[in-house]
Design an enzyme around this catalytic site. Structure first.
Site, short mmCIF file in Angstrom:
data_model
loop_
_atom_site.label_atom_id
_atom_site.label_comp_id
_atom_site.label_asym_id
_atom_site.label_seq_id
_atom_site.Cartn_x
_atom_site.Cartn_y
_atom_site.Cartn_z
N CYS A 24 2.10 2.95 9.72
CA CYS A 24 2.50 4.22 9.12
C CYS A 24 2.93 5.21 10.19
O CYS A 24 2.15 5.52 11.11
CB CYS A 24 1.35 4.81 8.30
SG CYS A 24 1.77 6.39 7.51
N ASN A 74 8.07 -7.00 4.52
CA ASN A 74 8.12 -5.73 3.78
C ASN A 74 9.35 -4.96 4.21
O ASN A 74 9.64 -4.87 5.40
CB ASN A 74 6.85 -4.92 4.06
CG ASN A 74 6.83 -3.58 3.35
OD1 ASN A 74 6.33 -2.59 3.87
ND2 ASN A 74 7.38 -3.51 2.15
N GLY A 75 10.07 -4.41 3.21
CA GLY A 75 11.25 -3.61 3.52
C GLY A 75 12.46 -4.02 2.72
O GLY A 75 12.95 -5.14 2.85
N ASP A 76 12.92 -3.11 1.85
CA ASP A 76 14.18 -3.26 1.10
C ASP A 76 14.17 -4.37 0.05
O ASP A 76 15.23 -4.86 -0.32
CB ASP A 76 15.36 -3.49 2.05
CG ASP A 76 15.77 -2.22 2.79
OD1 ASP A 76 15.12 -1.19 2.56
OD2 ASP A 76 16.71 -2.28 3.60
N GLN A 80 -6.82 -1.08 2.50
CA GLN A 80 -6.19 -0.76 3.78
C GLN A 80 -6.90 0.43 4.41
O GLN A 80 -7.01 1.50 3.80
CB GLN A 80 -4.70 -0.46 3.62
CG GLN A 80 -4.00 -0.33 4.97
CD GLN A 80 -2.53 0.05 4.86
OE1 GLN A 80 -2.22 1.17 4.52
NE2 GLN A 80 -1.64 -0.89 5.16
N ALA A 126 7.49 -2.14 -2.31
CA ALA A 126 6.92 -0.79 -2.33
C ALA A 126 7.70 0.11 -3.28
O ALA A 126 7.30 0.29 -4.43
CB ALA A 126 6.91 -0.21 -0.92
N PRO A 146 0.84 -1.20 0.00
CA PRO A 146 0.00 0.00 0.00
C PRO A 146 0.88 1.25 0.00
O PRO A 146 1.79 1.37 0.82
CB PRO A 146 -0.79 -0.13 1.31
CG PRO A 146 0.06 -0.97 2.19
CD PRO A 146 0.78 -1.93 1.28
N MET A 147 0.62 2.16 -0.93
CA MET A 147 1.40 3.39 -1.03
C MET A 147 0.49 4.57 -1.33
O MET A 147 -0.32 4.51 -2.26
CB MET A 147 2.46 3.27 -2.14
CG MET A 147 3.54 2.24 -1.87
SD MET A 147 4.78 2.19 -3.19
CE MET A 147 3.81 1.44 -4.51
N VAL A 148 0.62 5.61 -0.54
CA VAL A 148 -0.15 6.82 -0.77
C VAL A 148 0.24 7.40 -2.12
O VAL A 148 1.42 7.50 -2.45
CB VAL A 148 0.10 7.84 0.35
CG1 VAL A 148 -0.65 9.14 0.08
CG2 VAL A 148 -0.33 7.26 1.69
#
Length: 463
Positions: free
Chosen positions: A145, A250-252, A116, A274, A47-49
């Site tokens: 977040c 999630n991450g990198d 989300q 992401a 999920p990304m704004v």
């Protein structure tokens, strides 16, 4: 017992024919929903704004994303929205004030779409979820977040210090929504592994199907490496509880092969991407596209116009796509100068967005007989052969032997905004932070600023 006469049988049959209730022997079709297995063995779109717009999600699905997450939507905002369906494209818009679309989706992505929600209130979360549940397959609570727009009202990462509220929301969602709607949560690591395990135990006992863990703590800077090795113990802990809950890292993560590396380290069921997907929505494929200016941006623009995606959203997403230094710069300059789709008529030549949409729909239809390229169940199993690229598409392949570590130059920020100078953790146990739910303030969350240059040098803060 005397048998019924012929006349009596006719009377009974006539009464039944006028009955308003359906015959008892007719069975309603069973509505299938996502299970924990649907969250496993895949690479997911995070999920990304702003960046998680409908066109980006559709292209991510076309190129192999198993599931896609929409951007976080605040519960109160959704409750004040109006649902509108475009009669031409079928796009579903939830419009807020001045008829501006806050959230858009499409029936073609429904089997793979997770909504989300940002919430700090069980009742509001349930109301918002009920509003959209016919257009999605799952509801996820955002508990990670760290940005002020989310934490100021006790939402997002503020829930990490209020586990009772966090779990009450998840329990309410699971209790009040139909079984076909999957419930999940996304959190960040807590400063200590002991606290993280305690929180994870409470969360998985609420009846969720999936837990995504962003392997950074709330106060970690985006440029800091994700604490990926910490996830291994968490995964083993959840499995030891005997709960059928999928765990997503999630991450990198920068692509399909990198997801295999992370999965080998952590034992996670799946991996979520992401920033790399924000830069190139085809990274879910073992052979992602290169030279986006030559074979991706134009199809993306065509699809955006067909779906009536707001021009400001389209322009922002295109600006995040990363191409080669030798790529066609005229295209990017034209997009930057354009004020609407009409300004790109000469560049695009033909607005064949319906064809782009048809190609995506065809790719999704094939999943019924041929699922997308998934992460293997174990590292000894080679991945399936990649799907050949379309004519004119340029791809690149990265093997697992060359992708052993996350590239050092990769910033790995899962959010569009960049945060600098986040407050440090307490110097000792006597200087603990007051939970946001008690203080009604959120001093631990820095203010995001746009990334316009190199990060400022780290400052030494003395306690």
């Amino acid at each position: 017992m005397r048998p019924l006469s012929f006349a009596r049988r006719l009377v009974l049959m006539s009464r039944r024919s006028f009955s308003s209730s359906p015959p008892r022997d007719i069975k309603r079709p069973r509505l299938a929903g996502l299970t924990p297995d649907d969250y496993r063995n895949g690479v997911m779109l995070a999920p990304m704004v702003r960046s998680g717009a409908l066109p980006t999600r559709l292209f991510a699905l076309k190129h192999g994303a198993k599931l896609v997450w929409g951007p976080e939507m605040v519960d109160k905002a959704m409750l004040n929205s109006e649902r509108v369906v475009d009669p031409v494209s079928g796009t579903i818009s939830y419009n807020g004030k001045q008829e501006r679309a806050m959230f858009t989706c499409h029936p073609v992505e429904k089997p793979y779409l997770i909504f989300q929600v940002g919430s700090a209130d069980p009742d509001l979360a349930v109301q918002a979820a009920r509003l959209v549940m016919d257009d999605v397959s799952g509801i996820e609570l955002n508990c990670g977040c760290p940005k002020p727009f989310s934490t100021h009202a006790g939402m997002g990462a503020a829930l990490l210090t209020n586990p009772d509220i966090l779990c009450s929301i998840l329990s309410a969602l699971r209790r009040e929504l139909p079984p076909r709607i999957s419930i999940s949560a996304k959190i960040r690591l807590l400063p200590t592994q002991e606290d993280t395990l305690a929180l994870v135990k409470e969360i998985v006992n609420t009846g969720i199907n999936c837990l995504t863990i962003h392997c950074r703590t709330r106060n970690m800077r985006p440029r800091q490496r994700a604490l990926i090795p910490r996830l291994k113990e968490i995964v083993d802990f959840v499995r030891g509880l005997g709960r059928d809950v999928a765990i997503i890292e999630n991450g990198d993560c920068v692509g399909f092969e990198d997801a295999r590396r992370i999965r080998a380290i952590t034992g996670a069921d799946s991996v979520m991407i992401a920033t790399a997907a924000e830069a190139n929505p085809s990274v879910f494929s073992p052979t992602p596209l290169t030279s986006l200016e030559d074979n991706f941006i134009l199809p993306y623009l065509r699809l955006c116009k067909y779906l009536d995606n707001k021009w400001a959203s389209t322009k922002f997403c295109v600006s995040q796509f990363k191409g080669r230094k030798s790529a066609n710069k005229k295209m990017r300059e034209a997009v930057i100068k354009a004020k609407d789709y009409a300004d790109l008529d000469a560049l695009v030549e033909s607005w064949t967005g319906s064809d782009e949409f048809a190609a995506i729909k065809a790719a999704l239809d094939t999943r019924r007989s041929a699922p997308p390229v998934l992460l293997p169940a174990d590292e000894s199993t080679p991945p399936p052969p990649p799907v050949p690229p379309s004519e004119g598409e340029e791809t690149t392949s990265t093997t697992a032997t060359t992708m052993t570590t996350t590239p050092p130059e990769w910033r790995g920020n899962p959010d569009p905004a960049v945060v600098y100078d986040a407050p440090l953790l307490p110097a000792n146990e006597h200087r603990v932070m007051i939970p946001a739910g008690v203080s009604k303030q959120d001093p631990g969350t820095p203010t995001p600023i746009a990334l316009s240059g190199p990060a400022p040098p780290a400052r030494c803060i003395r306690s």
